[in-house]
Scaffold this motif. Structure first.
Motif, PDB file in Angstrom:
ATOM      1  N   LYS A   1       0.830  -1.205   0.000  1.00 57.70           N
ATOM      2  CA  LYS A   1       0.000   0.000   0.000  1.00 57.70           C
ATOM      3  C   LYS A   1       0.865   1.257   0.000  1.00 57.70           C
ATOM      4  O   LYS A   1       1.758   1.423   0.822  1.00 57.70           O
ATOM      5  N   VAL A   2       0.613   2.153  -0.962  1.00 53.82           N
ATOM      6  CA  VAL A   2       1.346   3.420  -1.042  1.00 53.82           C
ATOM      7  C   VAL A   2       0.702   4.403  -0.064  1.00 53.82           C
ATOM      8  O   VAL A   2      -0.482   4.725  -0.160  1.00 53.82           O
ATOM      9  N   LEU A   3       1.497   4.900   0.871  1.00 55.38           N
ATOM     10  CA  LEU A   3       1.013   5.830   1.883  1.00 55.38           C
ATOM     11  C   LEU A   3       1.321   7.280   1.532  1.00 55.38           C
ATOM     12  O   LEU A   3       0.641   8.190   1.996  1.00 55.38           O
ATOM     13  N   TYR A   4       2.355   7.474   0.720  1.00 55.15           N
ATOM     14  CA  TYR A   4       2.707   8.803   0.217  1.00 55.15           C
ATOM     15  C   TYR A   4       3.608   8.610  -0.993  1.00 55.15           C
ATOM     16  O   TYR A   4       4.434   7.695  -1.029  1.00 55.15           O
ATOM     17  N   ALA A   5       3.453   9.477  -1.983  1.00 52.54           N
ATOM     18  CA  ALA A   5       4.310   9.398  -3.170  1.00 52.54           C
ATOM     19  C   ALA A   5       4.515  10.785  -3.755  1.00 52.54           C
ATOM     20  O   ALA A   5       3.617  11.625  -3.741  1.00 52.54           O
TER      21      ALA A   5
ATOM     22  N   ILE B   1       4.485  -3.648  12.108  1.00 53.24           N
ATOM     23  CA  ILE B   1       4.249  -2.989  10.818  1.00 53.24           C
ATOM     24  C   ILE B   1       5.596  -2.635  10.198  1.00 53.24           C
ATOM     25  O   ILE B   1       6.401  -1.929  10.810  1.00 53.24           O
ATOM     26  N   GLN B   2       5.852  -3.133   8.982  1.00 50.14           N
ATOM     27  CA  GLN B   2       7.089  -2.859   8.266  1.00 50.14           C
ATOM     28  C   GLN B   2       6.832  -1.827   7.178  1.00 50.14           C
ATOM     29  O   GLN B   2       6.003  -2.039   6.293  1.00 50.14           O
ATOM     30  N   LEU B   3       7.531  -0.698   7.269  1.00 48.50           N
ATOM     31  CA  LEU B   3       7.450   0.333   6.248  1.00 48.50           C
ATOM     32  C   LEU B   3       8.739   0.379   5.447  1.00 48.50           C
ATOM     33  O   LEU B   3       9.816   0.035   5.947  1.00 48.50           O
ATOM     34  N   VAL B   4       8.629   0.832   4.207  1.00 47.06           N
ATOM     35  CA  VAL B   4       9.785   1.109   3.353  1.00 47.06           C
ATOM     36  C   VAL B   4       9.613   2.515   2.788  1.00 47.06           C
ATOM     37  O   VAL B   4       8.564   2.831   2.219  1.00 47.06           O
TER      38      VAL B   4
ATOM     39  N   TYR C   1       5.273   9.787   8.940  1.00 46.45           N
ATOM     40  CA  TYR C   1       3.983   9.960   8.269  1.00 46.45           C
ATOM     41  C   TYR C   1       3.328   8.600   8.020  1.00 46.45           C
ATOM     42  O   TYR C   1       2.138   8.406   8.263  1.00 46.45           O
ATOM     43  N   GLY C   2       4.122   7.646   7.552  1.00 47.59           N
ATOM     44  CA  GLY C   2       3.583   6.322   7.252  1.00 47.59           C
ATOM     45  C   GLY C   2       3.022   5.621   8.475  1.00 47.59           C
ATOM     46  O   GLY C   2       1.937   5.030   8.427  1.00 47.59           O
ATOM     47  N   PHE C   3       3.746   5.682   9.589  1.00 49.34           N
ATOM     48  CA  PHE C   3       3.276   5.003  10.795  1.00 49.34           C
ATOM     49  C   PHE C   3       1.985   5.612  11.340  1.00 49.34           C
ATOM     50  O   PHE C   3       1.228   4.936  12.035  1.00 49.34           O
ATOM     51  N   LYS C   4       1.725   6.869  11.011  1.00 48.84           N
ATOM     52  CA  LYS C   4       0.479   7.501  11.455  1.00 48.84           C
ATOM     53  C   LYS C   4      -0.722   7.074  10.607  1.00 48.84           C
ATOM     54  O   LYS C   4      -1.861   7.277  11.013  1.00 48.84           O
ATOM     55  N   GLN C   5      -0.443   6.500   9.433  1.00 52.81           N
ATOM     56  CA  GLN C   5      -1.522   6.123   8.521  1.00 52.81           C
ATOM     57  C   GLN C   5      -2.018   4.695   8.725  1.00 52.81           C
ATOM     58  O   GLN C   5      -3.130   4.356   8.310  1.00 52.81           O
ATOM     59  N   VAL C   6      -1.197   3.848   9.333  1.00 53.13           N
ATOM     60  CA  VAL C   6      -1.488   2.416   9.348  1.00 53.13           C
ATOM     61  C   VAL C   6      -1.595   1.910  10.785  1.00 53.13           C
ATOM     62  O   VAL C   6      -0.853   2.355  11.660  1.00 53.13           O
TER      63      VAL C   6
END
Length: 383
Positions: free
Chosen positions: A46-50, A243-246, A265-270
């Motif tokens: 899932k793309v959280l920001y691009a 939760i693993q983010l890249v 930012y990503g950790f706040k979305q998921v």
């Protein structure tokens, strides 16, 4: 195998206690200096920001993530790899290999990922494929299989070449794929390691160039990169609460700050949500030739998935199990699998096991059962 679909609305999703309230005000998009950037959740993709994440760019030494994956899948960690003259003379960042020097594949890979040894990438490429060109073809083929179809590699190091390119999104896809491999996780998250230096009075003491491993809570990878053509690049990974983010930043003026902002930012979305808990009974299956006529199946492990609130309706499960199983059965025996899908992508699975043992029906029991059936038939029809 018979497949049973279960919509996510048919079971209760329990939010883990650490996740807090999933319904929060929308977070303002991050402000970053990178020309291209992205942050994704690794399990679902899932793309959280691009930001211009599909634009082709030089990946510099972030290339080495694909080098590592290819080496792990096509090489053997205990192989002895010999540095050729070609490898020893490779330009750029170096492990300072000398012609004829030998190291294990494992040590070469640590040298590649911690200190970006271009000479080690050539040694590994030549060992596996005979040449850098052939190894780069393997890298590209694997990248395309992963889904990184806007990527092309011409070397194993990331040195500039007009035909050597990738995108922020593709690099994120590649890193997310890598995290499925335990050896990959171990190598890219290592801060410091000592490996041999044959012929020297001391060993090589390698410190990872990825500062996020020290700067960011949960950081566990993955690779820095820089050339004049590519600018400052960083593919970073972090894990919190399962939760693993890249995150990827390409041609960034402040790659450390940019990456931390993206990960925050990503950790706040998921949020991590529990779909099934270990021991949940999901199905009852008929048993042939057993003392019992059926057996209940339960999950062998918790299944947790990272989702955003709006994604819940895009998640479904499939139960793979035979419509009838044969006795005898042991308690805990695997009889099927429950799979969790995000859209059309399988993201998690757990075995379905027998809740109780079921003994094989004995000869006496079979005879008695047959007689009882005859008796009840006669009683029913002729009484």
């Amino acid at each position: 195998m018979m497949k049973t679909n279960i919509a996510i609305c048919l079971f209760v999703i329990v939010v883990n206690v650490f996740s807090g309230n999933i319904c929060k005000a929308a977070e303002a998009p991050p402000e970053i200096t990178a020309k291209s950037a992205i942050v994704i959740e690794a399990m679902t993709g899932k793309v959280l920001y691009a930001k211009d994440a599909e634009e082709r760019r030089y990946p510099a030494s972030t290339t080495k993530i694909m080098t590592l994956i290819t080496a792990l899948e096509y090489g053997k960690m205990d192989d002895i790899v010999t540095a050729s003259e070609n490898a020893a003379n490779t330009e750029g960042s170096s492990l300072w290999l000398s012609k004829g020097e030998t190291l294990t594949m494992r040590d070469m890979l640590y040298g590649i990922m911690l200190v970006s040894g271009n000479d080690a990438t050539v040694s590994v490429a030549e060992h596996i494929s005979g040449s850098v060109d052939e190894f780069a073809k393997l890298m590209t083929e694997k990248a395309h299989l992963i889904g990184a179809v806007s990527t092309n590699f011409t070397n194993s190091s990331g040195l500039p070449d007009p035909n050597h390119y990738s995108t922020a999104h593709d690099l994120a896809r590649i890193a997310a794929y890598g995290y499925k491999n335990d050896e990959f996780r171990k190598i890219v998250s290592t801060k410091n390691i000592i490996i041999p230096w044959p012929g020297k009075e001391h060993d090589r003491d390698l410190y990872n160039e990825n500062r996020l491993l020290w700067l960011y809570d949960g950081a566990n990878g993955v690779k820095t990169g820089y050339t004049d053509a590519a600018g400052r690049c960083l593919v970073s990974g972090a894990q919190r609460h399962g939760i693993q983010l890249v995150a990827v930043v390409l041609d960034s003026e402040r790659m450390w700050d940019d990456s931390m902002v993206l990960l925050d930012y990503g950790f706040k979305q998921v949020r991590l949500m529990t779909v099934f808990r270990k021991g949940d009974i999901l199905k009852t299956v008929a048993v042939s030739n057993g003392e019992a006529k059926s057996v209940q199946l339960m999950t062998s492990a918790d299944i947790n998935i990272p989702v955003t609130e709006e994604e819940k309706n895009q998640i479904h499960t499939v139960i793979d199990v035979e419509s009838k199983v044969e006795a005898p059965l042991d308690s805990g025996q695997k009889l099927g699998v429950v799979r969790i899908y995000y859209k059309d992508k399988e993201i998690a699975a757990a075995d379905l096991v027998a809740v109780e043992a079921v003994a094989h029906k004995s000869f006496f029991t079979k005879v008695w059962s047959s007689l009882w059936n005859i008796f009840t038939f006669v009683l029913h029809n002729f009484a």
